[in-house]
Design an enzyme around this catalytic site. Structure first.
Site, PDB file in Angstrom:
ATOM      1  N   GLU A  95       0.819  -1.208   0.000  1.00  0.00           N
ATOM      2  CA  GLU A  95       0.000   0.000   0.000  1.00  0.00           C
ATOM      3  C   GLU A  95       0.856   1.262   0.000  1.00  0.00           C
ATOM      4  O   GLU A  95       0.476   2.282  -0.585  1.00  0.00           O
ATOM      5  CB  GLU A  95      -0.941  -0.018   1.197  1.00  0.00           C
ATOM      6  CG  GLU A  95      -2.007  -1.110   1.084  1.00  0.00           C
ATOM      7  CD  GLU A  95      -2.870  -1.237   2.313  1.00  0.00           C
ATOM      8  OE1 GLU A  95      -4.056  -1.598   2.171  1.00  0.00           O
ATOM      9  OE2 GLU A  95      -2.367  -0.995   3.433  1.00  0.00           O
ATOM     10  N   GLU A 149      -3.463  -9.968   4.143  1.00  0.00           N
ATOM     11  CA  GLU A 149      -4.413  -9.645   5.209  1.00  0.00           C
ATOM     12  C   GLU A 149      -5.564 -10.643   5.279  1.00  0.00           C
ATOM     13  O   GLU A 149      -6.090 -10.921   6.365  1.00  0.00           O
ATOM     14  CB  GLU A 149      -4.971  -8.231   5.002  1.00  0.00           C
ATOM     15  CG  GLU A 149      -4.025  -7.113   5.401  1.00  0.00           C
ATOM     16  CD  GLU A 149      -3.061  -6.724   4.291  1.00  0.00           C
ATOM     17  OE1 GLU A 149      -2.419  -5.667   4.429  1.00  0.00           O
ATOM     18  OE2 GLU A 149      -2.939  -7.473   3.292  1.00  0.00           O
TER      19      GLU A 149
END
Length: 262
Positions: A112, A132
């Site tokens: 990210e 995740e």
């Protein structure tokens, strides 16, 4: 001290920011806040035009959120600082080019962080993943950004499975601008691009970033109306600037323009 995990190098209008937090360049709350202050200072310095984001070491670009810190009470939903996670994700009005130099694994929040840049260059050994899903949580920024950067079904594959994506595949989908042989070649290329951008028209770059960012929530015609009516602050400033006239004059006079950012 926390300050030692972030180092900066400045060359003329370029700022190189290095995250150095062994072993995996994971980011805890203190590091995120420090990164936010670093990028805020870059944003607010009129003499700086381009930023490079890189990390130390050759195994991890960044493992993202520091899970060990979280296990000791460093809350996942805590105060990440002025720019959100890693200082770039939610930094408002950052209207200057940012280049990510990825060398190694960009995992979770590290992926990210790279997505927060405008350009991504990477080494042949780089890989990307959003694991995740395996921890039963949401890769929030990636879920917002990734389907807009690459084909929807490819983004969903990465988000749903948490699989690894090699750098060649990343380039094939347009996620990475260029793949370089090693770190030396990577940094040479990134600095070459940074110097090219630093010599360019900063007011135009600012307008490009604001228009591209704000247009995501607008229809095409609405965005065009905002531009033509000068309702974007950066566009209004550009059209009234000396630089805007300088481009035309330089063309007419058959010379290179001199951009002053005003």
């Amino acid at each position: 001290m926390a300050e030692s995990v972030i180092t900066t190098r400045r060359e003329a209008a370029i700022l190189e920011v290095t995250l150095d937090r062994p072993k995996a360049n994971a980011i805890d709350l203190a590091t995120s806040r420090l990164m936010g202050q670093t990028f805020k200072a870059f944003r607010d310095d009129p003499e700086l035009r381009v930023a490079i984001v890189r990390t130390a070491g050759d195994k991890f670009f960044s493992a993202g959120w520091d899970l060990k810190a979280a296990a000791t009470g460093d809350a996942v939903d805590g105060d990440y600082g002025v720019g959100g996670f890693a200082g770039l994700q939610e930094l408002r009005d950052l209207n200057k080019p940012v280049i990510a130099a990825v060398n190694g694994m960009a995992v979770g929040g590290g992926f990210e962080l790279a997505l927060s840049a405008d350009l991504i260059y990477a080494t042949e050994s780089s890989t990307f993943a959003l694991p995740e899903i395996r921890a039963g949580t949401l890769a929030d920024a990636a879920t917002v950004k990734l389907p807009k950067r690459i084909p929807y079904h490819v983004a969903m594959d990465l988000l749903f499975t948490g699989r690894w994506m090699g750098v060649q595949e990343a380039q094939r989908w347009g996620l990475v601008n260029e793949v370089l042989a090693d770190e030396a070649a990577l940094m040479a290329r990134v600095w070459e691009v940074a110097r090219l951008l630093a010599a360019g028209p900063p007011l135009v770059f600012a307008a490009i970033k604001e228009v591209a960012r704000e247009a995501e929530a607008l229809s095409f015609q609405s965005a065009m109306n905002y531009i033509t009516k000068r309702q974007f602050a950066t566009v209004d400033r550009l059209y009234d600037s000396e630089d805007n006239l300088e481009g035309f004059r330089a063309f007419a006079e058959k010379r290179d323009p001199v951009w002053r950012g005003k």
